[in-house]
Design a protein around this motif. Sequence first.
Motif: not given
Length: 265
Positions: A157-163
């Motif tokens: 799924k779309p990853p968070p920017a922090k990841l």
Amino acid sequence: MQENEKLKTVSEEERFTIYDAWERFGVTKHWGTITATRRLIEMCNIASGQYVLDIGCGTGYTACLLAKDFQVDVVAADIRSKVLEEAKKKITRGNVGNKVGMIKADAHNLPFQSNTFDAVIAESVLAFCDKTKVASEVCRVLKPDGVFGNNEGTYLKPPPAKLSSFLSKWVDFQLLQEDEWRAVYMGAGFEVVSSTVYPFDYIKQFLGELRVDGVRRRLSAWLKAFFDPSVRRTIFTATDRDTRRELRQFLSHVGYGLYVSRKVR
């Protein structure tokens, strides 16, 4: 042969990442392990008598499997000298030296003529590279209608920017979502025949790696890692709360995809 900067291994003076274990300790690490490797080869319909390139061959498991179980001639290519040494040992133990050749090569600039191979296999390679350049090189060295089988880490799924920021800190790779991987292949001149994404099962991964490398080699790698100062620094750093949170997020977002593409131009 000039090495692309993104493929250079981490030096002793720089930080250690988990993927340096491939070269430094001589062990194998492919998404989905043996099961995924066999499934990918079968999806590519690789058959006896074909000429196959294994890019980023690592310690040689897939190249030996292709030669022994699928009766094909293989070129095992990797940019890392240490893993090629391990691959040579495995090829010798497997008595497949007559069917497996080895070469130190940069995936961004493959030292082969155009239209050479019936199939190309890559496992956990493009995520470390200039994806467009490597996919184009693979397309170039394949014969017309040749098949590219690729196993790559894939966001579920779309990853968070922090990841993404966290991954750039700890490992030098860039994962994509399934549709983004497909776009890379199509942009390089391929028709995507199939793509399937699987969630990551860490127990099966661990057991599969033991089957490939054996308990003795794994224990040896763990002992070397334990006494390696750079590894211990990394483990100590990874105990902070923010890092633990990002690791949990990583586990929930990442799986691996098996992608089969056919050369159309």
